[in-house]
Design an enzyme around this catalytic site. Structure first.
Site, mmCIF file in Angstrom:
data_model
loop_
_atom_site.group_PDB
_atom_site.id
_atom_site.type_symbol
_atom_site.label_atom_id
_atom_site.label_comp_id
_atom_site.label_asym_id
_atom_site.label_seq_id
_atom_site.Cartn_x
_atom_site.Cartn_y
_atom_site.Cartn_z
ATOM 1 C CD1 TRP A 153 -2.708 -2.494 1.449
ATOM 2 C CD2 TRP A 153 -3.165 -1.112 -0.206
ATOM 3 N NE1 TRP A 153 -3.540 -3.094 1.176
ATOM 4 C CE2 TRP A 153 -3.716 -2.246 0.114
ATOM 5 C CE3 TRP A 153 -3.437 -0.247 -1.352
ATOM 6 C CZ2 TRP A 153 -4.764 -2.715 -0.760
ATOM 7 C CZ3 TRP A 153 -4.508 -0.683 -1.851
ATOM 8 C CH2 TRP A 153 -5.222 -1.728 -2.198
ATOM 9 C CG ASP A 186 -3.268 3.625 3.832
ATOM 10 O OD1 ASP A 186 -4.518 3.933 4.657
ATOM 11 O OD2 ASP A 186 -3.119 3.436 2.535
ATOM 12 C CE LYS A 241 -9.167 -2.339 3.258
ATOM 13 N NZ LYS A 241 -8.079 -2.415 2.501
#
Ligand SMILES: *Cc1c(COP(=O)(O)O)cnc(C)c1O
Length: 358
Positions: free
Chosen positions: A102, A171, A195
Site C-alpha cells: 500500500w 494511511d 475495513k
C-alpha cells in the site's frame, strides 16, 4: 440465517448489530416512508446522520477545532493522488516510507505529482516489517512525511509514530479506530471506509484546516480538501448510505469505548500469534515487534498444504483466509467487528488441522 466467521481483508466484517439496525430501517427510515438512500441529502433525516457521523469521529478520535472531518468519494487509493495534489508544492519534496504494497502504491501516485524522497524502505523485506523510527532519513523542510500505519497485505503495523517537523500523513485504512492514538500529532489521517468503518467507495479524511490552505488555486474544485471543508463534504451529493453505515459503526464503537476495543483487538491478535508460535507447523510472516493486530499473516511450513487448509477452513465456516494474491500464504483479518469467538474457532481449527496433517 447462517453467518460465517468472515476473515476478509476488505470489504470486511461489520458489527451484526449495525447490519440489523440498517435492515430494520432499510425501507422506511424512522417513519419517513422512504429509505435513507431515497431522500435528499439536504433533508433533515440525512443531515442528522451526516452530522452525527462527523461528531462521532471527532469524539472517538479526540479531535480539536483545528481539525476537519471529511468524507471524500473514491476510497483510499484516490487519496494517494489527493494528498500530493493538495500538499506537495512546486520544488518541494515529500518524504514517504515504503513498507509494502500500500505504501508503494501511494509512492507511485506521489511521483506523478512531484519530488519524492524514500525516507526508509522495508517494502520487499521478508519477514515483513515497517521501518524503525531511527531508520528514517528525512528531508529538511519536507512538504510532509507519509506512512502507512498498517500494511494490510504484509500484516505489519507501526506501534509508535515518528515525531516530525513536517506534517505527518498516515494511511490508516486498515487500523483506524482500532487503538487509541494522539490525533494531534498528525497533519492528515485518511482511511478507506471498508475495513473498520463501513462500506467501500469513500474515504474518511481528518486534516489540519491550515494544511488544506496549501492547495494551488488551479486545482479542480472536487480535488481540493478546501472544497470539502467549506461545504461540510456536501459540495457534491455525498455517499449517503456509506456515511449512514459509518454513523452506525461509530455509534457502536462509542458504546464500547476505544480502550476496550483496543484491549479486545490485542487479545484476539495475541491468541492467534500464540497459536502460530506454539508450533513449527505454522510460521508468522511479519517481524514480531511489528506484527499487526488487524491482519495476522502466516504460512504453513509446508506451503503445498495451504490450499487444503483454506478449503477445509472454508468448509468449517472460516471464510476469507487466503493471503493477498500478490504474496500467497494465509491472512486472518480480525478488524474491530470481528468476534472473539471467530478467533477461538480458528485456533481450534489450526490445532485440529495440524493433528491431521502434521
Ligand atoms: C485497502 C487499503 C487501501 C485501498 O483502499 P481503496 O478504498 O480500495 O482505495 C489503501 N491503503 C490501505 C492500507 C488499505 O488497507
Amino acid at each position: 440465517m447462517s453467518r460465517v466467521f468472515n476473515f476478509s481483508a476488505g470489504p470486511a466484517v461489520l458489527p451484526l448489530e449495525v447490519l440489523e439496525e440498517a435492515q430494520k430501517q432499510f425501507v422506511d427510515y424512522q417513519g419517513s416512508g422512504m429509505s435513507i438512500m431515497e431522500g435528499s441529502h439536504r433533508a433533515k433525516d440525512y443531515m442528522a446522520v451526516h452530522a452525527e457521523a462527523g461528531a462521532n469521529i471527532r469524539e472517538l478520535m479526540g479531535l480539536g477545532d483545528d481539525k476537519a472531518v471529511l468524507f471524500v468519494p473514491g476510497g483510499a487509493s484516490m487519496q494517494f493522488a489527493f494528498i500530493p495534489i493538495n500538499l506537495l508544492g512546486d520544488g518541494q519534496t515529500a518524504d514517504y516510507t515504503n513498507s509494502g504494497t500500500w505504501a508503494n502504491k501511494a509512492i507511485k501516485e506521489a511521483k506523478l505529482i512531484g519530488n519524492v524522497n524514500i525516507a526508509a524502505d522495508t517494502g520487499s523485506e521478508i519477514p515483513t516489517r515497517v521501518p524503525a523510527l531511527d531508520e528514517l532519513k528525512l528531508t529538511e523542510n519536507a512538504a510532509y512525511l507519509h506512512i502507512t500505519s498498517n500494511e494490510t497485505v504484509a500484516g505489519a503495523q507501526w506501534k509508535d509514530f515518528p515525531e516530525t517537523d513536517a506534517p505527518l500523513v498516515a494511511d490508516m485504512s486498515s487500523d483506524i479506530l482500532s487503538r487509541p492514538i494522539d490525533a494531534s500529532k498528525f497533519g492528515l489521517i485518511y482511511a478507506g471506509l471498508q475495513k473498520n468503518l463501513g462500506p467501500s467507495g469513500a474515504a474518511l479524511v481528518i486534516i489540519d484546516k491550515e494544511l488544506a490552505e496549501r492547495v494551488p488555486d488551479t486545482v479542480s474544485t472536487m480535488f481540493k480538501y478546501k472544497t470539502y471543508i467549506e461545504n461540510d463534504s456536501m459540495f457534491n451529493t455525498p455517499p449517503c448510505f456509506s456515511i449512514y453505515i459509518l454513523m452506525l459503526v461509530t455509534r457502536w464503537l462509542k458504546s464500547k469505548g476505544i480502550e476496550n476495543v483496543y484491549a479486545q483487538n490485542a487479545e484476539k491478535a495475541g491468541k492467534l500469534y500464540s497459536a502460530i508460535d506454539a508450533t513449527e507447523f505454522y510460521t508468522g510472516t511479519a517481524v514480531k515487534e511489528y506484527r499487526s493486530d488487524m491482519n495476522v499473516t502466516f504460512r504453513l511450513a509446508n506451503h503445498d498444504l495451504e490450499p487444503t487448509f483454506i478449503e477445509e477452513a472454508t468448509a468449517n465456516g472460516l471464510s476469507g483466509l487466503k493471503g493477498h494474491r500478490s504474496v500467497g500464504g494465509l491472512r486472518a483479518s480480525i478488524y474491530n467487528a470481528f468476534p472473539p469467538a471467530g478467533v477461538d474457532a480458528l485456533v481450534s481449527f489450526m490445532q485440529d488441522f495440524e493433528q491431521r496433517h502434521g
